[in-house]
Write a protein that holds these residues in place. Structure first.
Motif, PDB file in Angstrom:
ATOM      1  N   THR A 188     -43.913  30.337 -11.069  1.00 23.06           N
ATOM      2  CA  THR A 188     -44.193  31.626 -11.688  1.00 23.06           C
ATOM      3  C   THR A 188     -43.579  31.630 -13.080  1.00 23.06           C
ATOM      4  O   THR A 188     -42.402  31.301 -13.239  1.00 23.06           O
ATOM      5  CB  THR A 188     -43.598  32.767 -10.837  1.00 23.06           C
ATOM      6  N   CYS A 189     -44.372  31.984 -14.076  1.00 21.72           N
ATOM      7  CA  CYS A 189     -43.899  32.036 -15.461  1.00 21.72           C
ATOM      8  C   CYS A 189     -42.763  33.054 -15.570  1.00 21.72           C
ATOM      9  O   CYS A 189     -42.887  34.190 -15.095  1.00 21.72           O
ATOM     10  CB  CYS A 189     -45.047  32.421 -16.399  1.00 21.72           C
ATOM     11  N   THR A 212     -44.237  35.976 -18.278  1.00 25.57           N
ATOM     12  CA  THR A 212     -45.373  36.837 -17.920  1.00 25.57           C
ATOM     13  C   THR A 212     -45.464  37.125 -16.427  1.00 25.57           C
ATOM     14  O   THR A 212     -46.232  37.996 -16.023  1.00 25.57           O
ATOM     15  CB  THR A 212     -46.689  36.158 -18.343  1.00 25.57           C
ATOM     16  N   ASP A 261     -46.939  35.353 -14.398  1.00 25.73           N
ATOM     17  CA  ASP A 261     -48.218  34.810 -13.943  1.00 25.73           C
ATOM     18  C   ASP A 261     -47.979  33.505 -13.188  1.00 25.73           C
ATOM     19  O   ASP A 261     -47.048  32.765 -13.512  1.00 25.73           O
ATOM     20  CB  ASP A 261     -49.148  34.522 -15.136  1.00 25.73           C
ATOM     21  N   PRO A 262     -48.838  33.203 -12.218  1.00 19.94           N
ATOM     22  CA  PRO A 262     -48.721  31.899 -11.558  1.00 19.94           C
ATOM     23  C   PRO A 262     -49.139  30.789 -12.520  1.00 19.94           C
ATOM     24  O   PRO A 262     -50.106  30.950 -13.265  1.00 19.94           O
ATOM     25  CB  PRO A 262     -49.692  32.005 -10.375  1.00 19.94           C
ATOM     26  N   ILE A 263     -48.379  29.705 -12.517  1.00 20.10           N
ATOM     27  CA  ILE A 263     -48.708  28.547 -13.359  1.00 20.10           C
ATOM     28  C   ILE A 263     -48.520  27.285 -12.524  1.00 20.10           C
ATOM     29  O   ILE A 263     -47.862  27.308 -11.484  1.00 20.10           O
ATOM     30  CB  ILE A 263     -47.832  28.471 -14.633  1.00 20.10           C
ATOM     31  N   LYS A 320     -45.630  29.907 -19.142  1.00 25.91           N
ATOM     32  CA  LYS A 320     -47.056  29.733 -19.367  1.00 25.91           C
ATOM     33  C   LYS A 320     -47.233  29.294 -20.820  1.00 25.91           C
ATOM     34  O   LYS A 320     -46.509  29.756 -21.703  1.00 25.91           O
ATOM     35  CB  LYS A 320     -47.742  31.082 -19.114  1.00 25.91           C
ATOM     36  N   ALA A 339     -46.609  31.564 -23.944  1.00 28.22           N
ATOM     37  CA  ALA A 339     -45.831  32.759 -23.593  1.00 28.22           C
ATOM     38  C   ALA A 339     -44.499  32.724 -24.323  1.00 28.22           C
ATOM     39  O   ALA A 339     -43.789  31.729 -24.306  1.00 28.22           O
ATOM     40  CB  ALA A 339     -45.598  32.822 -22.093  1.00 28.22           C
TER      41      ALA A 339
END
Length: 189
Positions: free
Chosen positions: A80-81, A84, A86-88, A157, A160
């Motif tokens: 997880t970033c 953000t 967000d999944p990476i 990310k 990011a």
């Protein structure tokens, strides 16, 4: 090579090699972690998931009961970033070059290196050799350790950037605002 504090958890990826059965010419092993092994490794590493994990190793006997293990670990790790959330996914490719020695010799060399009094020939590597425990080298553990050390603890990310919120300070909101107000009221009198 140290590993994360896993308490009494067993090694999730096992691939033992019996040192006595390694031919003089060495041997080559290709490993691929199963879904269950990857799931257990992800839990230990504290990552979202490990989508793939493979390793290629060459195991070569050396003098004095030592064994050199060289190879490459490749993995795809879901994280997880930290910016953000967000999944990476991260691609990892890590080279391994480790020397193993019988347990007593590994302990002796580690003590000598720590004391800085190694009067004999310097060890073949800067770090003390890993110990051969009960005549076995676990290539799965070697791969897991290398993978864990290569995982970015703060993944981002691409593109990011963390930007701290910058606000102009309110001149009336500081530790000495009350004293300034008292001083101003005295001047007005």
């Amino acid at each position: 090579m140290s590993r994360p504090n896993t308490g009494s958890a067993p090694d999730p990826w096992r691939a033992p090699v019996i040192v006595a059965q390694v031919p003089d010419t060495g041997l080559h092993r290709e490993l691929e972690a199963s879904a269950a092994e990857r799931h257990a490794m992800a839990e230990l590493a504290g990552v979202r998931e490990i989508l793939s994990a493979e390793a290629d190793f060459d195991v070569l006997p050396k003098s004095g009961g030592r064994v050199q293990v060289t190879g490459t670990i490749r993995a795809r790790v879901g994280q997880t970033c930290v910016v953000t959330l967000d999944p990476i996914e991260s691609e990892i490719e890590e080279e391994v070059d480790l020397m193993f020695a019988p347990e007593a010799e590994a302990r002796r060399l580690a003590d000598l290196i720590e004391e800085g009094q190694d009067g004999d020939d310097p060890p073949e590597v800067a770090d003390p050799p890993e110990a051969i425990v009960n005549g076995i080298i676990d290539l799965g553990r070697v791969a897991t350790d290398a993978l864990f050390l290569a995982i970015d603890p703060y993944p981002r990310k691409q593109g990011a950037v963390f930007e701290a919120e910058v606000t102009a300070p309110d001149p009336e909101d500081h530790p000495f605002a009350a004293l300034k107000a008292l001083q101003d009221s005295k001047k007005d009198r």
